[in-house]
Motif scaffolding. Structure first.
Motif, mmCIF file in Angstrom:
data_model
loop_
_atom_site.group_PDB
_atom_site.id
_atom_site.type_symbol
_atom_site.label_atom_id
_atom_site.label_comp_id
_atom_site.label_asym_id
_atom_site.label_seq_id
_atom_site.Cartn_x
_atom_site.Cartn_y
_atom_site.Cartn_z
ATOM 1 N N UNK A 1 26.711 -29.462 -20.705
ATOM 2 C CA UNK A 1 25.270 -28.867 -20.844
ATOM 3 C C UNK A 1 24.250 -29.216 -19.735
ATOM 4 N N UNK A 2 24.392 -30.266 -19.073
ATOM 5 C CA UNK A 2 23.827 -30.942 -17.933
ATOM 6 C C UNK A 2 24.117 -30.260 -16.895
ATOM 7 N N UNK A 3 25.350 -29.801 -16.750
ATOM 8 C CA UNK A 3 25.755 -28.945 -15.446
ATOM 9 C C UNK A 3 25.003 -27.452 -15.660
ATOM 10 N N UNK A 4 25.000 -26.998 -16.844
ATOM 11 C CA UNK A 4 24.434 -25.737 -17.139
ATOM 12 C C UNK A 4 23.088 -25.805 -16.695
ATOM 13 N N UNK A 5 22.190 -26.749 -17.232
ATOM 14 C CA UNK A 5 20.847 -27.026 -17.134
ATOM 15 C C UNK A 5 20.558 -26.891 -15.672
ATOM 16 N N UNK A 6 21.358 -27.685 -14.677
ATOM 17 C CA UNK A 6 21.255 -27.792 -13.301
ATOM 18 C C UNK A 6 21.242 -26.459 -12.723
ATOM 19 N N UNK A 7 22.407 -25.771 -12.987
ATOM 20 C CA UNK A 7 22.636 -24.543 -12.595
ATOM 21 C C UNK A 7 21.670 -23.433 -12.878
ATOM 22 N N UNK A 8 21.029 -23.467 -13.895
ATOM 23 C CA UNK A 8 19.796 -22.530 -14.458
ATOM 24 C C UNK A 8 18.374 -23.090 -13.696
ATOM 25 N N UNK A 9 18.308 -23.960 -12.997
ATOM 26 C CA UNK A 9 17.324 -24.722 -12.223
ATOM 27 C C UNK A 9 16.462 -25.922 -13.030
ATOM 28 N N UNK A 10 17.192 -26.305 -13.992
ATOM 29 C CA UNK A 10 16.439 -27.594 -14.814
ATOM 30 C C UNK A 10 16.745 -28.708 -13.888
ATOM 31 N N UNK A 11 15.619 -29.798 -13.887
ATOM 32 C CA UNK A 11 16.197 -30.886 -13.151
ATOM 33 C C UNK A 11 16.968 -31.380 -14.217
ATOM 34 N N UNK A 12 17.796 -32.666 -13.823
ATOM 35 C CA UNK A 12 18.677 -33.401 -14.704
ATOM 36 C C UNK A 12 18.473 -34.815 -14.307
ATOM 37 N N UNK A 13 17.339 -35.232 -14.479
ATOM 38 C CA UNK A 13 16.943 -36.704 -13.983
ATOM 39 C C UNK A 13 17.150 -37.470 -15.207
ATOM 40 N N UNK A 14 17.746 -37.128 -16.423
ATOM 41 C CA UNK A 14 17.986 -38.177 -17.262
ATOM 42 C C UNK A 14 17.417 -37.295 -18.624
ATOM 43 N N UNK B 1 12.597 -23.997 -24.986
ATOM 44 C CA UNK B 1 13.809 -23.994 -25.870
ATOM 45 C C UNK B 1 13.284 -24.888 -27.221
ATOM 46 N N UNK B 2 11.952 -24.447 -27.636
ATOM 47 C CA UNK B 2 11.680 -25.473 -28.847
ATOM 48 C C UNK B 2 12.431 -25.092 -29.972
ATOM 49 N N UNK B 3 12.998 -23.809 -30.343
ATOM 50 C CA UNK B 3 13.657 -23.837 -31.294
ATOM 51 C C UNK B 3 15.071 -24.573 -31.445
ATOM 52 N N UNK B 4 15.475 -24.912 -30.233
ATOM 53 C CA UNK B 4 16.764 -25.712 -30.283
ATOM 54 C C UNK B 4 16.810 -27.065 -29.598
ATOM 55 N N UNK B 5 15.400 -27.393 -29.548
ATOM 56 C CA UNK B 5 15.502 -28.860 -28.782
ATOM 57 C C UNK B 5 15.659 -29.913 -29.916
ATOM 58 N N UNK B 6 15.613 -29.677 -31.004
ATOM 59 C CA UNK B 6 16.116 -30.912 -32.194
ATOM 60 C C UNK B 6 17.487 -30.984 -32.024
ATOM 61 N N UNK B 7 18.219 -29.828 -31.922
ATOM 62 C CA UNK B 7 19.630 -29.836 -31.779
ATOM 63 C C UNK B 7 19.987 -30.898 -30.694
ATOM 64 N N UNK C 1 26.465 -27.320 -29.229
ATOM 65 C CA UNK C 1 26.710 -25.556 -29.176
ATOM 66 C C UNK C 1 25.425 -24.869 -29.238
ATOM 67 N N UNK C 2 24.630 -25.320 -30.199
ATOM 68 C CA UNK C 2 23.359 -24.504 -30.412
ATOM 69 C C UNK C 2 22.605 -24.402 -28.863
ATOM 70 N N UNK C 3 22.484 -25.650 -28.443
ATOM 71 C CA UNK C 3 21.673 -25.669 -27.262
ATOM 72 C C UNK C 3 22.422 -25.045 -25.966
#
Length: 189
Positions: free
Chosen positions: A107-120, A132-138, A167-169
């Motif tokens: 999931x962290x790798x996917x975030x990075x490839x999409x352009x999201x920083x992965x600072x923690x 992604x407010x609908x899935x952030x609780x997941x 999986x939801x996220x």
């Protein structure tokens, strides 16, 4: 009526009108933030010092997010991630603890490839909450279970729940519904 009384009435009227305008503006902003962030709005308000501070924090998240270069994945990358996710799920049968750690890494790798920083985790959570407010609780629940598992062994049922949450996220991030049109850096949901 004297001039000073007329001036006083006008000044009071202007102050009242400005006050009403500021209240209306705050209500519009609050409603927009509630619609955009959903349950995350309530969580921020409950966990913040004040409603105003929580709303300021959410607005700061939006501002930071608008400066990110979030991009869609090419279909080849989407297929690659789907295959990797399938392998992680297969791993779960024999190594549930290792599988959730791998799900988190993927999931962290996917975030990075999409352009999201992965600072923690905390910053990832803040950045993802905007679009992604609908899935952030997941994401929060999966992360909590993963953290708990690293400290003490979590039950297989808890690990299964973490996989479902991840999986939801994962599915939400893999989709392209949240991608801004080319050149549009101020897209809102």
């Amino acid at each position: 009526m004297s001039t000073s009384v007329v001036v006083l009435i006008v000044v009071v009227a202007i102050v009242v009108i400005l006050g009403i305008a500021l209240l209306a503006r705050a209500q519009v902003r609050r409603r927009r933030l509630q619609e955009r962030f959903g349950p995350e709005y309530e969580r921020a308000v409950e966990g913040g010092k004040s409603k105003r501070a929580a709303e300021r924090d959410l607005a700061e998240r939006e501002k930071r997010h608008s400066e990110l270069d979030i991009r869609p994945l090419p279909e080849t990358a989407r297929q690659r991630y789907r295959q990797q996710w399938s392998l992680v799920q297969q791993q779960f049968v024999d190594r549930p603890g290792g599988a959730i750690l791998e799900a988190d890494r993927l999931l962290t790798s996917l975030m990075a490839e999409r352009g999201y920083p992965t600072e923690g985790y905390e910053q990832q959570h803040r950045d993802l909450s905007v679009e992604h407010a609908d899935t952030i609780e997941h994401y929060r629940r999966a992360h909590d279970i993963t953290q708990g598992h690293q400290q003490t062994e979590a039950s297989t049922e808890d690990l299964r729940k973490a996989m479902v949450h991840y999986r939801q996220v994962f599915e939400d991030l893999l989709g392209d519904a949240d991608v801004r049109p080319e050149g549009d850096r101020h897209h809102a949901r």
